[in-house]
Design a protein around this motif. Structure first.
Motif, PDB file in Angstrom:
ATOM      1  N   PHE A 179     -13.548 -11.626 -31.984  1.00  0.00           N
ATOM      2  CA  PHE A 179     -14.365 -10.829 -32.890  1.00  0.00           C
ATOM      3  C   PHE A 179     -13.558 -10.495 -34.143  1.00  0.00           C
ATOM      4  O   PHE A 179     -12.335 -10.312 -34.084  1.00  0.00           O
ATOM      5  CB  PHE A 179     -14.795  -9.522 -32.230  1.00  0.00           C
ATOM      6  N   THR A 180     -14.270 -10.390 -35.261  1.00  0.00           N
ATOM      7  CA  THR A 180     -13.635 -10.012 -36.522  1.00  0.00           C
ATOM      8  C   THR A 180     -14.491  -8.973 -37.220  1.00  0.00           C
ATOM      9  O   THR A 180     -15.680  -9.213 -37.467  1.00  0.00           O
ATOM     10  CB  THR A 180     -13.458 -11.227 -37.441  1.00  0.00           C
ATOM     11  N   ILE A 181     -13.882  -7.841 -37.545  1.00  0.00           N
ATOM     12  CA  ILE A 181     -14.589  -6.800 -38.290  1.00  0.00           C
ATOM     13  C   ILE A 181     -14.170  -6.877 -39.753  1.00  0.00           C
ATOM     14  O   ILE A 181     -13.006  -7.157 -40.065  1.00  0.00           O
ATOM     15  CB  ILE A 181     -14.303  -5.401 -37.697  1.00  0.00           C
ATOM     16  N   SER A 182     -15.129  -6.654 -40.639  1.00  0.00           N
ATOM     17  CA  SER A 182     -14.825  -6.669 -42.071  1.00  0.00           C
ATOM     18  C   SER A 182     -15.771  -5.713 -42.773  1.00  0.00           C
ATOM     19  O   SER A 182     -16.769  -5.261 -42.192  1.00  0.00           O
ATOM     20  CB  SER A 182     -14.968  -8.077 -42.635  1.00  0.00           C
ATOM     21  N   ARG A 183     -15.456  -5.392 -44.006  1.00  0.00           N
ATOM     22  CA  ARG A 183     -16.321  -4.496 -44.766  1.00  0.00           C
ATOM     23  C   ARG A 183     -16.548  -5.060 -46.157  1.00  0.00           C
ATOM     24  O   ARG A 183     -15.649  -5.670 -46.754  1.00  0.00           O
ATOM     25  CB  ARG A 183     -15.735  -3.095 -44.841  1.00  0.00           C
ATOM     26  N   ASP A 184     -17.757  -4.867 -46.650  1.00  0.00           N
ATOM     27  CA  ASP A 184     -18.132  -5.268 -48.001  1.00  0.00           C
ATOM     28  C   ASP A 184     -18.459  -3.985 -48.748  1.00  0.00           C
ATOM     29  O   ASP A 184     -19.571  -3.462 -48.650  1.00  0.00           O
ATOM     30  CB  ASP A 184     -19.329  -6.223 -47.966  1.00  0.00           C
ATOM     31  N   ASN A 185     -17.491  -3.481 -49.493  1.00  0.00           N
ATOM     32  CA  ASN A 185     -17.671  -2.197 -50.157  1.00  0.00           C
ATOM     33  C   ASN A 185     -18.789  -2.241 -51.202  1.00  0.00           C
ATOM     34  O   ASN A 185     -19.500  -1.254 -51.393  1.00  0.00           O
ATOM     35  CB  ASN A 185     -16.364  -1.766 -50.810  1.00  0.00           C
ATOM     36  N   ALA A 186     -18.952  -3.363 -51.845  1.00  0.00           N
ATOM     37  CA  ALA A 186     -19.982  -3.481 -52.875  1.00  0.00           C
ATOM     38  C   ALA A 186     -21.389  -3.367 -52.281  1.00  0.00           C
ATOM     39  O   ALA A 186     -22.312  -2.882 -52.937  1.00  0.00           O
ATOM     40  CB  ALA A 186     -19.829  -4.797 -53.620  1.00  0.00           C
ATOM     41  N   LYS A 187     -21.531  -3.811 -51.034  1.00  0.00           N
ATOM     42  CA  LYS A 187     -22.840  -3.780 -50.371  1.00  0.00           C
ATOM     43  C   LYS A 187     -22.947  -2.642 -49.364  1.00  0.00           C
ATOM     44  O   LYS A 187     -23.957  -2.534 -48.665  1.00  0.00           O
ATOM     45  CB  LYS A 187     -23.108  -5.116 -49.673  1.00  0.00           C
ATOM     46  N   ASN A 188     -21.906  -1.804 -49.287  1.00  0.00           N
ATOM     47  CA  ASN A 188     -21.902  -0.685 -48.328  1.00  0.00           C
ATOM     48  C   ASN A 188     -22.226  -1.170 -46.918  1.00  0.00           C
ATOM     49  O   ASN A 188     -23.064  -0.590 -46.211  1.00  0.00           O
ATOM     50  CB  ASN A 188     -22.885   0.400 -48.759  1.00  0.00           C
ATOM     51  N   THR A 189     -21.563  -2.237 -46.525  1.00  0.00           N
ATOM     52  CA  THR A 189     -21.866  -2.894 -45.258  1.00  0.00           C
ATOM     53  C   THR A 189     -20.587  -3.179 -44.477  1.00  0.00           C
ATOM     54  O   THR A 189     -19.563  -3.524 -45.070  1.00  0.00           O
ATOM     55  CB  THR A 189     -22.602  -4.221 -45.517  1.00  0.00           C
ATOM     56  N   VAL A 190     -20.684  -3.035 -43.164  1.00  0.00           N
ATOM     57  CA  VAL A 190     -19.608  -3.437 -42.267  1.00  0.00           C
ATOM     58  C   VAL A 190     -20.150  -4.528 -41.348  1.00  0.00           C
ATOM     59  O   VAL A 190     -21.259  -4.389 -40.814  1.00  0.00           O
ATOM     60  CB  VAL A 190     -19.104  -2.243 -41.438  1.00  0.00           C
ATOM     61  N   LEU A 191     -19.387  -5.576 -41.196  1.00  0.00           N
ATOM     62  CA  LEU A 191     -19.816  -6.727 -40.419  1.00  0.00           C
ATOM     63  C   LEU A 191     -18.962  -6.887 -39.167  1.00  0.00           C
ATOM     64  O   LEU A 191     -17.783  -6.529 -39.160  1.00  0.00           O
ATOM     65  CB  LEU A 191     -19.720  -7.997 -41.263  1.00  0.00           C
ATOM     66  N   LEU A 192     -19.562  -7.448 -38.135  1.00  0.00           N
ATOM     67  CA  LEU A 192     -18.821  -7.811 -36.931  1.00  0.00           C
ATOM     68  C   LEU A 192     -19.184  -9.249 -36.589  1.00  0.00           C
ATOM     69  O   LEU A 192     -20.305  -9.525 -36.151  1.00  0.00           O
ATOM     70  CB  LEU A 192     -19.159  -6.892 -35.758  1.00  0.00           C
ATOM     71  N   GLN A 193     -18.260 -10.156 -36.832  1.00  0.00           N
ATOM     72  CA  GLN A 193     -18.449 -11.557 -36.478  1.00  0.00           C
ATOM     73  C   GLN A 193     -17.977 -11.746 -35.046  1.00  0.00           C
ATOM     74  O   GLN A 193     -16.818 -11.459 -34.727  1.00  0.00           O
ATOM     75  CB  GLN A 193     -17.654 -12.461 -37.415  1.00  0.00           C
ATOM     76  N   MET A 194     -18.885 -12.220 -34.202  1.00  0.00           N
ATOM     77  CA  MET A 194     -18.576 -12.377 -32.788  1.00  0.00           C
ATOM     78  C   MET A 194     -18.664 -13.855 -32.423  1.00  0.00           C
ATOM     79  O   MET A 194     -19.736 -14.460 -32.514  1.00  0.00           O
ATOM     80  CB  MET A 194     -19.560 -11.552 -31.938  1.00  0.00           C
ATOM     81  N   ASP A 195     -17.540 -14.415 -32.054  1.00  0.00           N
ATOM     82  CA  ASP A 195     -17.467 -15.826 -31.664  1.00  0.00           C
ATOM     83  C   ASP A 195     -17.057 -15.940 -30.199  1.00  0.00           C
ATOM     84  O   ASP A 195     -16.554 -14.984 -29.605  1.00  0.00           O
ATOM     85  CB  ASP A 195     -16.460 -16.565 -32.550  1.00  0.00           C
ATOM     86  N   SER A 196     -17.258 -17.117 -29.648  1.00  0.00           N
ATOM     87  CA  SER A 196     -16.896 -17.380 -28.248  1.00  0.00           C
ATOM     88  C   SER A 196     -17.422 -16.287 -27.317  1.00  0.00           C
ATOM     89  O   SER A 196     -16.696 -15.755 -26.468  1.00  0.00           O
ATOM     90  CB  SER A 196     -15.367 -17.492 -28.115  1.00  0.00           C
TER      91      SER A 196
END
Length: 116
Positions: free
Chosen positions: A67-84
């Motif tokens: 899993f990888t967590i990231s944030r896009d400050n311009a879009k006020n969004t936090v993402l969680l990429q879940m693989d495998s």
């Protein structure tokens, strides 16, 4: 008050991928940290991943490397990429935000099901 809205959950086969998105109704700069928790049936809610306002990340041992967590400050969004993804990743996933004053906010949750 800022609200958190999750999206991106669904059903996937083992080994597949999903990306969860948490959109805040206000600026995420107001939060010291944001993260994702999950709760499986009959189990306690647990931390999956978190990211601070300066980008420092923290992961549960069970998802490290997948899993990888990231944030896009311009879009006020936090993402969680879940693989495998594994069947044991099946749970309701909740977005979480903690303000500098200690206030905790939660989203409504999104279901992730991993099954063949």
């Amino acid at each position: 008050q800022v609200q958190l809205v999750e999206s991106g959950g669904g059903s996937v086969q083992p080994g597949g991928s999903l990306r969860l998105s948490c959109a805040a109704s206000g600026s995420i700069f107001s939060f010291a940290a944001m993260g994702w928790y999950r709760q499986a049936p009959g189990k306690q809610r647990e931390l999956v991943a978190a990211i601070t306002n300066v980008g420092k990340t923290n992961y549960a041992e069970s998802v490290k490397g997948r899993f990888t967590i990231s944030r896009d400050n311009a879009k006020n969004t936090v993402l969680l990429q879940m693989d495998s993804l594994k069947p044991e990743d099946t749970a309701v996933y909740y977005c979480n935000a903690r303000s500098y004053s200690g206030t905790i906010l939660w989203g409504q949750g999104t279901q992730v099901t991993v099954s063949s």
